[in-house]
Design a protein around this motif. Structure first.
Motif, PDB file in Angstrom:
ATOM      1  N   ALA A  66       0.837  -1.195   0.000  1.00 29.20           N
ATOM      2  CA  ALA A  66       0.000   0.000   0.000  1.00 29.20           C
ATOM      3  C   ALA A  66       0.875   1.249   0.000  1.00 29.20           C
ATOM      4  CB  ALA A  66      -0.914  -0.004   1.223  1.00 29.20           C
ATOM      5  N   ASP A  67       0.244   2.395  -0.164  1.00 30.61           N
ATOM      6  CA  ASP A  67       0.918   3.683  -0.029  1.00 30.61           C
ATOM      7  C   ASP A  67       0.812   4.088   1.443  1.00 30.61           C
ATOM      8  OD1 ASP A  67       1.714   6.305   0.108  1.00 30.61           O
ATOM      9  OD2 ASP A  67       0.539   6.984  -1.611  1.00 30.61           O
ATOM     10  N   PRO A  68       1.908   4.012   2.194  1.00 34.21           N
ATOM     11  CA  PRO A  68       1.824   4.295   3.642  1.00 34.21           C
ATOM     12  C   PRO A  68       1.270   5.681   3.958  1.00 34.21           C
ATOM     13  CG  PRO A  68       3.907   3.242   3.106  1.00 34.21           C
ATOM     14  CD  PRO A  68       3.268   3.597   1.791  1.00 34.21           C
ATOM     15  N   ASP A  69       1.644   6.678   3.146  1.00 31.44           N
ATOM     16  CA  ASP A  69       1.157   8.030   3.418  1.00 31.44           C
ATOM     17  C   ASP A  69      -0.356   8.112   3.255  1.00 31.44           C
ATOM     18  OD1 ASP A  69       3.821   8.530   3.724  1.00 31.44           O
ATOM     19  OD2 ASP A  69       3.924  10.179   2.279  1.00 31.44           O
ATOM     20  N   ALA A  70      -0.870   7.515   2.193  1.00 26.68           N
ATOM     21  CA  ALA A  70      -2.317   7.526   1.970  1.00 26.68           C
ATOM     22  C   ALA A  70      -3.041   6.758   3.066  1.00 26.68           C
ATOM     23  CB  ALA A  70      -2.643   6.926   0.600  1.00 26.68           C
ATOM     24  N   GLU A  71      -2.454   5.658   3.521  1.00 25.91           N
ATOM     25  CA  GLU A  71      -3.070   4.871   4.593  1.00 25.91           C
ATOM     26  C   GLU A  71      -3.086   5.654   5.898  1.00 25.91           C
ATOM     27  OE1 GLU A  71      -4.617   2.085   4.478  1.00 25.91           O
ATOM     28  OE2 GLU A  71      -4.172   1.442   2.440  1.00 25.91           O
ATOM     29  N   ARG A  90       9.767   1.709   5.978  1.00 27.70           N
ATOM     30  CA  ARG A  90      10.567   0.848   5.109  1.00 27.70           C
ATOM     31  C   ARG A  90       9.987   0.830   3.694  1.00 27.70           C
ATOM     32  NH1 ARG A  90      10.885  -2.989   8.409  1.00 27.70           N
ATOM     33  NH2 ARG A  90       9.267  -4.404   7.670  1.00 27.70           N
ATOM     34  N   VAL A  91       8.646   0.781   3.597  1.00 25.45           N
ATOM     35  CA  VAL A  91       8.003   0.740   2.289  1.00 25.45           C
ATOM     36  C   VAL A  91       8.187   2.059   1.544  1.00 25.45           C
ATOM     37  CG1 VAL A  91       5.751   0.615   1.136  1.00 25.45           C
ATOM     38  CG2 VAL A  91       6.332  -1.022   2.925  1.00 25.45           C
ATOM     39  N   ARG A  92       8.043   3.174   2.226  1.00 22.19           N
ATOM     40  CA  ARG A  92       8.125   4.486   1.578  1.00 22.19           C
ATOM     41  C   ARG A  92       9.556   4.920   1.328  1.00 22.19           C
ATOM     42  NH1 ARG A  92       8.440   9.179   4.927  1.00 22.19           N
ATOM     43  NH2 ARG A  92       6.711  10.230   3.875  1.00 22.19           N
ATOM     44  N   GLY A  93      10.520   4.202   1.885  1.00 23.42           N
ATOM     45  CA  GLY A  93      11.912   4.497   1.598  1.00 23.42           C
ATOM     46  C   GLY A  93      12.513   5.595   2.450  1.00 23.42           C
TER      47      GLY A  93
END
Length: 237
Positions: free
Chosen positions: A108-113, A170-173
């Motif tokens: 998923a997009d962590p920011d959007a979540e 980690r996902v968003r870098g």
């Protein structure tokens, strides 16, 4: 009026019988679970109108439209009634929060979540201000053990936030070498402040007005310079 013959040539006129006063209707019988819901809903309305410290058994019975013995049969004392109300509203509030939180950020997009979860929380506060005032604002008249429940639940919520944040970063870098515990604590406290703003004035601070502020919080957490950072695999999460 009635006329009765007493003897030959003697009649007695009796006044009409006084009307029998209507019997007071008792509250309809309900199963115990339904009655508890009715009484706790009434207690919540009293608290929302008068404050927790002003809740009395008489005011709750009147609000529910029942005789006090009906209330005492399920909640013998005011502290028991208050404790039951606080437990119910806290459980419902935590269910709303957890329901708004993502379950898996790896695809998923962590920011959007995060924005979605934060807005879900603020909308819940907006929709149920009486409930959330008991959770987010110090309630005069609340038993000390309820404050312990609030503290324990918040600690669990914070732990879940930190767990999701570790995956999300980690996902968003990025950012690299992030103090995840510090960031999670600050983010949760920030969202709680926004919730209290909603409670302070729902017209002035509706959730949609706060959306840009929620987005602004994310800008304080930088991403890696490479915007194409790979998504973490299921094995690495």
């Amino acid at each position: 009026m009635t006329v009765q013959k007493k003897s030959a040539g003697v009649w007695q006129i009796a006044p009409p019988h006084p009307a029998t006063p209507p019997r007071r209707r008792n509250a309809p019988r309900l199963p115990p679970d339904e009655r508890r819901t009715q009484l706790l809903d009434a207690a919540l309305r009293v608290v929302g109108r008068d404050g927790l410290a002003q809740l009395t058994m008489q005011s709750v019975a009147k609000e529910a439209g029942v005789a006090k013995p009906v209330l005492y049969a399920l909640y013998p004392t005011a502290p028991e009634l208050v404790a039951a109300l606080l437990r119910r509203e806290h459980a419902r509030g935590m269910a709303q929060v957890l329901g708004a939180m993502p379950t898996d950020l790896r695809r998923a997009d962590p920011d959007a979540e995060f924005i979605g979860a934060a807005m879900g929380f603020l909308e819940a506060v907006y929709a149920d201000p009486m409930r959330w005032r008991l959770i987010l604002v110090h309630a005069d008249g609340a038993p000390s053990d309820y404050r312990e429940v609030l503290t324990a639940a918040r600690d669990q919520l914070l732990a879940r936030c930190i767990e999701l944040l570790a995956v999300g970063i980690r996902v968003r870098g990025g950012p690299e070498d992030a103090d995840i515990e510090l960031i999670g604590t600050a983010m949760l406290g920030f969202i709680e402040v926004l919730g209290r703003m909603v409670l302070s004035n729902r017209q002035q601070f509706p959730p949609e007005r706060l959306r840009s502020t929620v987005r602004a919080l994310l800008r304080t957490i930088p991403r890696a310079s490479d915007s194409t950072a790979p998504v973490a695999s299921e094995d690495s999460a």
